[in-house]
Design an enzyme around this catalytic site. Structure first.
Site, mmCIF file in Angstrom:
data_model
loop_
_atom_site.group_PDB
_atom_site.id
_atom_site.type_symbol
_atom_site.label_atom_id
_atom_site.label_comp_id
_atom_site.label_asym_id
_atom_site.label_seq_id
_atom_site.Cartn_x
_atom_site.Cartn_y
_atom_site.Cartn_z
ATOM 1 N N HIS A 44 6.177 0.436 7.208
ATOM 2 C CA HIS A 44 5.788 -0.691 8.060
ATOM 3 C C HIS A 44 5.706 -1.968 7.219
ATOM 4 C CE1 HIS A 44 4.450 1.690 11.639
ATOM 5 N NE2 HIS A 44 4.468 2.633 10.727
ATOM 6 N N LYS A 99 0.874 -1.171 0.000
ATOM 7 C CA LYS A 99 0.000 0.000 0.000
ATOM 8 C C LYS A 99 0.909 1.218 0.000
ATOM 9 C CE LYS A 99 -4.369 -1.533 1.039
ATOM 10 N NZ LYS A 99 -5.611 -1.174 0.335
ATOM 11 N N MET A 153 5.418 6.409 3.245
ATOM 12 C CA MET A 153 4.394 5.885 4.112
ATOM 13 C C MET A 153 3.898 4.538 3.633
ATOM 14 S SD MET A 153 2.459 9.433 4.631
ATOM 15 C CE MET A 153 1.096 8.471 5.103
ATOM 16 N N PRO A 154 4.778 3.778 3.045
ATOM 17 C CA PRO A 154 4.189 2.519 2.576
ATOM 18 C C PRO A 154 3.913 1.549 3.720
ATOM 19 C CG PRO A 154 6.516 2.613 2.002
ATOM 20 C CD PRO A 154 6.202 3.886 2.705
ATOM 21 N N TYR A 155 2.962 0.675 3.474
ATOM 22 C CA TYR A 155 2.640 -0.442 4.356
ATOM 23 C C TYR A 155 2.706 -1.689 3.488
ATOM 24 C CZ TYR A 155 -0.231 -3.783 6.925
ATOM 25 O OH TYR A 155 -0.698 -4.917 7.552
#
Lengths: 67, 67, 67, 67, 67, 67
Positions: free
Chosen positions: E41, A7, E1-3
């Site tokens: 994360h 994501k 901000m990757p997940y």
């Protein structure tokens, strides 16, 4: 047989960058876990910056003050 | 109370096909697990073919050589 | 190349039931979307009943009053 | 370090509503679990109403009869 | 901000292998997308081999015939 | 019809805390989006601290130095 879902905020990720992510993650699965690349799937979801929140605020707001 | 998420490449899945998937999966949950269809949710995510990787390559590339 | 994730409450789902879900969903993908079963992955997550909420309440609470 | 993913039907959710969801969920993580808001991520996925199924039917169909 | 979420079969993945995956994927995010590692994360879900299906069969069955 | 998935590190989250998260998130969906609580599902996944990475390191490592 791993499945990897990324994501990431939708901020002009290019086709080449996507290819590099897919290639790099697949190689990791092969090298670290000895997985078969032919059953390794990577799916990238690009998320609009209004739809991602961090520290209780929309990323579209956070971005304004980062510059 | 199952929740089912389908990730599929975005290649002109029709409204009728989506309906058949939702119907078929819900029926399975009822028949196999005795679930209540009214709490069975099915969500279909269509993924751009540049964003799906298999064998370390983008599906948009793989497709070119499949024909 | 579909990937299907099933979230279901952890209430003694048997090995045979899991096999039926995997088989049934894979067949749907083949029949409805003409997908290759060899790239169709199904992953079942069993969720503890304290960890699933519906109508604002834990399923472990809801179950007590269902009987 | 929580990560929260919201799947919601795509029915004109406004920027302000998204901000309220992000803020409210982040506050909950801080108050209930004592989490650090700076590592709390919230991601909202808006799902087309043809792609969400309930009771074995597409939500786009269900909506027609709700009015 | 990757997940990034990794789904992998539960077959004795070691602590060291998990560390290598986390490190390698985070480095990719930094190098390819110029992301901040402090908001990157990675979450690894280990899936029981009865709960993963491929080609319409449970991986626990497939494994028997692979040897 | 929202579905909310919370990923949180597995660090002794109590039954009461889970109930508060489910209740609070469901209330938000009702108040902010006018959703029906009876079709609002919340699922909490507790992730072992070896399986969560931040800043390229396992959370089990990060925790050691936080004290």
């Amino acid at each position: 047989m791993p499945y990897i879902n990324i994501k990431v905020t939708d901020e002009l990720v290019t086709r080449e960058q996507k290819q590099k992510l897919i290639e790099g993650i697949t190689r990791l699965m092969v090298e670290v876990l000895n997985k078969n690349p032919d059953t390794t799937h990577v799916v990238i979801d690009e998320v609009p910056i209004d739809n991602w929140g961090l520290s209780g605020r929309q990323y579209s707001e956070i971005k304004k003050y980062k510059k």
